[in-house]
Design a protein around this motif. Sequence first.
Motif, PDB file in Angstrom:
ATOM      1  N   GLN A  66       0.841  -1.296   0.021  1.00  0.00           N
ATOM      2  CA  GLN A  66      -0.042  -0.080   0.070  1.00  0.00           C
ATOM      3  C   GLN A  66       0.820   1.171  -0.123  1.00  0.00           C
ATOM      4  O   GLN A  66       1.842   1.199   0.538  1.00  0.00           O
ATOM      5  CB  GLN A  66      -0.796   0.029   1.260  1.00  0.00           C
ATOM      6  CG  GLN A  66      -1.893   1.369   1.188  1.00  0.00           C
ATOM      7  CD  GLN A  66      -2.758   0.951   2.303  1.00  0.00           C
ATOM      8  OE1 GLN A  66      -3.564  -0.038   2.442  1.00  0.00           O
ATOM      9  NE2 GLN A  66      -3.252   1.958   3.008  1.00  0.00           N
ATOM     10  N   ASN A  94      -4.621   2.785  -2.455  1.00  0.00           N
ATOM     11  CA  ASN A  94      -3.700   2.875  -3.506  1.00  0.00           C
ATOM     12  C   ASN A  94      -2.506   1.966  -3.306  1.00  0.00           C
ATOM     13  O   ASN A  94      -2.130   1.883  -2.110  1.00  0.00           O
ATOM     14  CB  ASN A  94      -3.303   4.335  -3.647  1.00  0.00           C
ATOM     15  CG  ASN A  94      -4.194   5.251  -4.082  1.00  0.00           C
ATOM     16  OD1 ASN A  94      -5.404   4.998  -4.256  1.00  0.00           O
ATOM     17  ND2 ASN A  94      -3.674   6.556  -4.220  1.00  0.00           N
ATOM     18  N   TYR A  96       1.253   0.186  -4.850  1.00  0.00           N
ATOM     19  CA  TYR A  96       2.403   0.514  -5.624  1.00  0.00           C
ATOM     20  C   TYR A  96       3.031  -1.206  -5.967  1.00  0.00           C
ATOM     21  O   TYR A  96       2.691  -2.204  -5.062  1.00  0.00           O
ATOM     22  CB  TYR A  96       3.513   1.187  -4.865  1.00  0.00           C
ATOM     23  CG  TYR A  96       4.089   0.238  -3.815  1.00  0.00           C
ATOM     24  CD1 TYR A  96       4.989  -0.587  -3.843  1.00  0.00           C
ATOM     25  CD2 TYR A  96       3.835   0.665  -2.264  1.00  0.00           C
ATOM     26  CE1 TYR A  96       5.837  -1.064  -2.896  1.00  0.00           C
ATOM     27  CE2 TYR A  96       4.262  -0.314  -1.467  1.00  0.00           C
ATOM     28  CZ  TYR A  96       5.437  -0.804  -1.581  1.00  0.00           C
ATOM     29  OH  TYR A  96       6.092  -1.765  -0.575  1.00  0.00           O
ATOM     30  N   ASN A 176      -5.997   4.310 -13.039  1.00  0.00           N
ATOM     31  CA  ASN A 176      -6.884   3.803 -11.867  1.00  0.00           C
ATOM     32  C   ASN A 176      -8.068   5.088 -11.514  1.00  0.00           C
ATOM     33  O   ASN A 176      -8.848   5.023 -10.734  1.00  0.00           O
ATOM     34  CB  ASN A 176      -5.986   4.011 -10.640  1.00  0.00           C
ATOM     35  CG  ASN A 176      -5.074   2.883 -10.788  1.00  0.00           C
ATOM     36  OD1 ASN A 176      -5.532   1.790 -10.670  1.00  0.00           O
ATOM     37  ND2 ASN A 176      -3.820   3.124 -11.143  1.00  0.00           N
ATOM     38  N   ASP A 322      -2.528  10.186  -3.574  1.00  0.00           N
ATOM     39  CA  ASP A 322      -3.887  10.650  -3.792  1.00  0.00           C
ATOM     40  C   ASP A 322      -4.144  11.155  -5.100  1.00  0.00           C
ATOM     41  O   ASP A 322      -4.030  12.098  -5.603  1.00  0.00           O
ATOM     42  CB  ASP A 322      -4.247  11.746  -2.704  1.00  0.00           C
ATOM     43  CG  ASP A 322      -5.674  12.262  -2.763  1.00  0.00           C
ATOM     44  OD1 ASP A 322      -6.403  11.751  -3.497  1.00  0.00           O
ATOM     45  OD2 ASP A 322      -6.025  13.246  -1.785  1.00  0.00           O
ATOM     46  N   TYR A 323      -5.154  10.190  -5.811  1.00  0.00           N
ATOM     47  CA  TYR A 323      -5.174  10.390  -7.086  1.00  0.00           C
ATOM     48  C   TYR A 323      -6.327  11.698  -7.337  1.00  0.00           C
ATOM     49  O   TYR A 323      -6.180  12.482  -8.187  1.00  0.00           O
ATOM     50  CB  TYR A 323      -6.133   9.196  -7.721  1.00  0.00           C
ATOM     51  CG  TYR A 323      -5.405   7.887  -7.843  1.00  0.00           C
ATOM     52  CD1 TYR A 323      -4.100   7.957  -8.236  1.00  0.00           C
ATOM     53  CD2 TYR A 323      -5.927   6.785  -7.216  1.00  0.00           C
ATOM     54  CE1 TYR A 323      -3.141   6.728  -8.556  1.00  0.00           C
ATOM     55  CE2 TYR A 323      -5.361   5.611  -7.517  1.00  0.00           C
ATOM     56  CZ  TYR A 323      -3.828   5.604  -7.921  1.00  0.00           C
ATOM     57  OH  TYR A 323      -3.202   4.468  -8.099  1.00  0.00           O
TER      58      TYR A 323
END
Length: 342
Positions: A66, A94, A96, A176, A322-323
């Motif tokens: 994460q 989110n 990785y 995403n 943070d998208y």
Amino acid sequence: MNLTKLATACIKAYSAQLAKAYEVENTSEQFAVTGPMETRLKAALLDSSEFLRMITTLDVDQIKGQVVSVGNTGIATGRKAGARFTSGQGVDGNQYELRETDSCAYVDWGTLAVWANAGTEQQFMKLMSENATQRFALDILRVGFNGTSAAANTDPDANPLGQDVNIGWHQLVTTNAPDQIMTDDIYFNPDATGELADGEYKTLDAIVTELRLTLIPEQLRNDPRLVVLVGSDLVAAAQIKLMNQADKPTERVAASQMDKSIGGLRAYTPPFFPGKRLVVTLLSNLHCYTQKGTRSRKSENVEDRKRWEDKYWRYEGYAVEDYEAYAAVDESAMNIGPAPAP
């Protein structure tokens, strides 16, 4: 061209200095970079690129996991009846993924001879060290801004910006959180007069303002940490217009500095950033991770290729914390010039 006697002596000294720094006997055999030297190598990479120092670079334990939160974009102040007020830290969910990453910076024998003759031995050492660390550091940004996939066998001729080396920040958001990326055609037309067509903008300020107001959430919209990342093609188009209109020295200075602030936000044009891309985000929102204990180096004179090679292997990858704190106009949607007639 053969390696000169002076250049040979210089690279032997460089190799000995490198071996001493990393506490190994022979740098021509791959060696692990651990402990204090792992920290020093990371510091050297960050020192090689001003922009790399501004983003989030962290060492992590796992290849997959994460995203590590480095800050909360929401409010941290309030109250709760009968208890202390608390607020969450970061964004959940989110993920990785790190991938095997192999870098090699080389200097051919001809250049080594020039460097050896150009100054002192210490200057030669500095040139050798900076050549490797700067190349490695800039590639982190090159792939971060342009990477779209992670191929088993990369092709630098077909993908000169490292598009196939790893999945970079823009692609992560595109995949995403596609609603954070504007993909409808936009026309940046600094020469516009009269009424603008739909999707047509006279200034970069107007585009940035719309991005911030429509795609950045309310709790972040006026955050002083927000910045603009702007491509060089867009900056050039805006500056040319201002320069052509400027008839006083002070106006020309103002025009040359217009990219320092756009839409009320601090503006940057990072290395290898696509020329027609525009992004509003926090610099800390862009993450680059390296797995602890995976760094290894090799530095050797390769006679068959007539060059000195510095090699750096590790597991590395990118993440966006943070998208919602990343809003962009994709370069494929950005057009410089007037909108077509209806």
